[in-house]
Design a protein around this motif. Sequence first.
Motif, PDB file in Angstrom:
ATOM      1  N   ASN A 132       0.861  -1.445  -0.147  1.00  0.00           N
ATOM      2  CA  ASN A 132       0.063   0.148   0.087  1.00  0.00           C
ATOM      3  C   ASN A 132       0.764   1.036  -0.004  1.00  0.00           C
ATOM      4  OD1 ASN A 132      -1.398   2.284   2.247  1.00  0.00           O
ATOM      5  ND2 ASN A 132      -2.475   1.519   0.640  1.00  0.00           N
ATOM      6  N   CYS A 133       0.426   2.073  -0.865  1.00  0.00           N
ATOM      7  CA  CYS A 133       1.203   3.348  -0.698  1.00  0.00           C
ATOM      8  C   CYS A 133       0.202   4.555  -0.324  1.00  0.00           C
ATOM      9  CB  CYS A 133       1.750   3.785  -2.368  1.00  0.00           C
ATOM     10  SG  CYS A 133       2.790   2.424  -2.920  1.00  0.00           S
ATOM     11  N   CYS A 134       0.727   5.319   0.718  1.00  0.00           N
ATOM     12  CA  CYS A 134      -0.378   6.121   1.182  1.00  0.00           C
ATOM     13  C   CYS A 134       0.433   7.611   0.928  1.00  0.00           C
ATOM     14  CB  CYS A 134      -0.382   5.772   2.711  1.00  0.00           C
ATOM     15  SG  CYS A 134      -1.355   7.058   3.554  1.00  0.00           S
ATOM     16  N   GLY A 135       0.085   8.152  -0.102  1.00  0.00           N
ATOM     17  CA  GLY A 135       0.583   9.693  -0.345  1.00  0.00           C
ATOM     18  C   GLY A 135       1.401   9.795  -1.807  1.00  0.00           C
ATOM     19  N   ALA A 136       1.149  10.803  -2.427  1.00  0.00           N
ATOM     20  CA  ALA A 136       2.191  10.839  -3.733  1.00  0.00           C
ATOM     21  C   ALA A 136       3.779  10.872  -3.491  1.00  0.00           C
ATOM     22  CB  ALA A 136       1.775  12.304  -4.221  1.00  0.00           C
ATOM     23  N   ASP A 137       3.863  11.405  -2.376  1.00  0.00           N
ATOM     24  CA  ASP A 137       5.593  11.189  -2.155  1.00  0.00           C
ATOM     25  C   ASP A 137       6.100   9.664  -1.999  1.00  0.00           C
ATOM     26  OD1 ASP A 137       5.983  13.660  -2.654  1.00  0.00           O
ATOM     27  OD2 ASP A 137       5.967  14.326  -0.533  1.00  0.00           O
ATOM     28  N   VAL A 138       5.179   8.826  -1.701  1.00  0.00           N
ATOM     29  CA  VAL A 138       5.781   7.402  -1.654  1.00  0.00           C
ATOM     30  C   VAL A 138       4.807   6.566  -2.506  1.00  0.00           C
ATOM     31  CG1 VAL A 138       6.172   7.487   0.985  1.00  0.00           C
ATOM     32  CG2 VAL A 138       3.799   7.043   0.355  1.00  0.00           C
ATOM     33  N   TRP A 139       4.850   7.076  -3.795  1.00  0.00           N
ATOM     34  CA  TRP A 139       4.392   6.315  -5.009  1.00  0.00           C
ATOM     35  C   TRP A 139       2.924   6.161  -5.142  1.00  0.00           C
ATOM     36  CZ3 TRP A 139       8.224   2.101  -3.261  1.00  0.00           C
ATOM     37  CH2 TRP A 139       9.362   2.619  -3.304  1.00  0.00           C
ATOM     38  N   GLN A 140       2.157   6.520  -4.481  1.00  0.00           N
ATOM     39  CA  GLN A 140       0.535   6.633  -4.514  1.00  0.00           C
ATOM     40  C   GLN A 140       0.301   7.315  -5.703  1.00  0.00           C
ATOM     41  OE1 GLN A 140      -2.237   7.737  -1.350  1.00  0.00           O
ATOM     42  NE2 GLN A 140      -4.074   6.915  -2.557  1.00  0.00           N
ATOM     43  N   THR A 141      -0.199   6.725  -6.912  1.00  0.00           N
ATOM     44  CA  THR A 141      -0.764   7.456  -7.971  1.00  0.00           C
ATOM     45  C   THR A 141      -2.217   7.552  -8.625  1.00  0.00           C
ATOM     46  OG1 THR A 141      -0.358   5.278  -9.457  1.00  0.00           O
ATOM     47  CG2 THR A 141       1.540   6.909  -9.313  1.00  0.00           C
ATOM     48  N   VAL A 142      -3.180   6.690  -7.776  1.00  0.00           N
ATOM     49  CA  VAL A 142      -4.403   6.618  -7.960  1.00  0.00           C
ATOM     50  C   VAL A 142      -4.966   6.966  -6.323  1.00  0.00           C
ATOM     51  CG1 VAL A 142      -6.550   5.338  -8.467  1.00  0.00           C
ATOM     52  CG2 VAL A 142      -4.527   4.905  -9.695  1.00  0.00           C
ATOM     53  N   PHE A 143      -5.697   7.876  -6.282  1.00  0.00           N
ATOM     54  CA  PHE A 143      -5.808   8.402  -4.771  1.00  0.00           C
ATOM     55  C   PHE A 143      -7.340   7.686  -4.320  1.00  0.00           C
ATOM     56  CE2 PHE A 143      -2.504  10.875  -6.084  1.00  0.00           C
ATOM     57  CZ  PHE A 143      -1.750  10.860  -4.992  1.00  0.00           C
ATOM     58  N   HIS A 144      -7.444   6.492  -4.371  1.00  0.00           N
ATOM     59  CA  HIS A 144      -8.452   5.853  -3.857  1.00  0.00           C
ATOM     60  C   HIS A 144      -7.728   4.765  -3.156  1.00  0.00           C
ATOM     61  CE1 HIS A 144     -12.503   3.681  -4.685  1.00  0.00           C
ATOM     62  NE2 HIS A 144     -11.979   2.774  -3.908  1.00  0.00           N
ATOM     63  N   PHE A 145      -8.125   4.374  -2.013  1.00  0.00           N
ATOM     64  CA  PHE A 145      -7.436   3.458  -1.109  1.00  0.00           C
ATOM     65  C   PHE A 145      -7.259   2.270  -1.981  1.00  0.00           C
ATOM     66  CE2 PHE A 145      -6.974  -0.227   1.577  1.00  0.00           C
ATOM     67  CZ  PHE A 145      -5.860  -0.014   2.479  1.00  0.00           C
ATOM     68  N   HIS A 146      -6.045   1.389  -2.048  1.00  0.00           N
ATOM     69  CA  HIS A 146      -6.063   0.044  -2.568  1.00  0.00           C
ATOM     70  C   HIS A 146      -4.804  -0.586  -2.055  1.00  0.00           C
ATOM     71  CE1 HIS A 146      -3.746   2.916  -5.076  1.00  0.00           C
ATOM     72  NE2 HIS A 146      -2.735   2.257  -5.713  1.00  0.00           N
ATOM     73  N   LEU A 147      -4.754  -1.895  -2.222  1.00  0.00           N
ATOM     74  CA  LEU A 147      -3.751  -2.741  -1.770  1.00  0.00           C
ATOM     75  C   LEU A 147      -3.555  -3.671  -2.989  1.00  0.00           C
ATOM     76  CD1 LEU A 147      -5.196  -4.093   1.777  1.00  0.00           C
ATOM     77  CD2 LEU A 147      -3.475  -2.462   1.221  1.00  0.00           C
ATOM     78  N   HIS A 148      -2.159  -3.710  -3.085  1.00  0.00           N
ATOM     79  CA  HIS A 148      -1.684  -4.532  -4.228  1.00  0.00           C
ATOM     80  C   HIS A 148      -1.280  -5.944  -3.586  1.00  0.00           C
ATOM     81  CE1 HIS A 148      -0.445  -1.155  -7.012  1.00  0.00           C
ATOM     82  NE2 HIS A 148      -0.373  -0.547  -5.955  1.00  0.00           N
ATOM     83  N   VAL A 149      -1.850  -6.849  -4.443  1.00  0.00           N
ATOM     84  CA  VAL A 149      -1.287  -8.323  -4.381  1.00  0.00           C
ATOM     85  C   VAL A 149      -0.249  -8.707  -5.436  1.00  0.00           C
ATOM     86  CG1 VAL A 149      -1.950 -10.734  -3.986  1.00  0.00           C
ATOM     87  CG2 VAL A 149      -3.583  -8.881  -3.305  1.00  0.00           C
ATOM     88  N   VAL A 150       0.726  -8.751  -5.020  1.00  0.00           N
ATOM     89  CA  VAL A 150       1.980  -9.011  -6.164  1.00  0.00           C
ATOM     90  C   VAL A 150       2.330 -10.490  -5.929  1.00  0.00           C
ATOM     91  CG1 VAL A 150       4.198  -8.093  -6.964  1.00  0.00           C
ATOM     92  CG2 VAL A 150       2.531  -6.484  -6.071  1.00  0.00           C
ATOM     93  N   PRO A 151       2.148 -11.477  -6.649  1.00  0.00           N
ATOM     94  CA  PRO A 151       2.815 -12.521  -6.604  1.00  0.00           C
ATOM     95  C   PRO A 151       4.150 -12.740  -6.899  1.00  0.00           C
ATOM     96  CG  PRO A 151       0.689 -12.672  -8.172  1.00  0.00           C
ATOM     97  CD  PRO A 151       1.211 -11.192  -7.931  1.00  0.00           C
ATOM     98  N   ARG A 152       4.793 -13.491  -6.111  1.00  0.00           N
ATOM     99  CA  ARG A 152       6.246 -13.491  -6.455  1.00  0.00           C
ATOM    100  C   ARG A 152       6.632 -14.911  -6.852  1.00  0.00           C
ATOM    101  NH1 ARG A 152       9.112  -9.344  -4.344  1.00  0.00           N
ATOM    102  NH2 ARG A 152      10.285 -10.057  -6.053  1.00  0.00           N
TER     103      ARG A 152
END
Length: 142
Positions: free
Chosen positions: A86-106
């Motif tokens: 999760n990115c919370c703010g533009a300076d920490v890579w949030q680009t869409v300002f609707h709360f979201h959580l990424h699920v990134v398979p490894r």
Amino acid sequence: MSDQCLFCGIVAGEVPHTKVSEDETTYAFMDVNPASDGHLLVIPKRHSVDLLEIPPGNLTAVTLTEQRIARTVIEELGAVEVNLLNCCGADVWQTVFHFHLHVVPRYVDKAKDRLVLPWQPRVPGSTGTIAALGSRLLAALD
């Protein structure tokens, strides 16, 4: 919902996307700029700008949906693990300002997994700074 929000448009069916899951409170869809094969996003249907704004019930619902999807990603896609981001703010890579959580398979196969760490997790910090900030947060949270 916000008229200007890309993710609200996705929930409303106005923006093309690949849906993965939907329930009363949450919506999950594939990321169009994936860091790995199967990278997806889980969002609350109700618009909240970020982690600081989302109501507790919606945060819980999104987190539980994310957990269920993470298990499915491992079972169905053959991922070995997942990153949750999760990115919370533009300076920490949030680009869409609707709360979201990424699920990134490894994956072991790096052809499926393009995510690399932008920081070094095994580089120790200053013990004095860690202790001072920890004490400050402990006092503020008490």
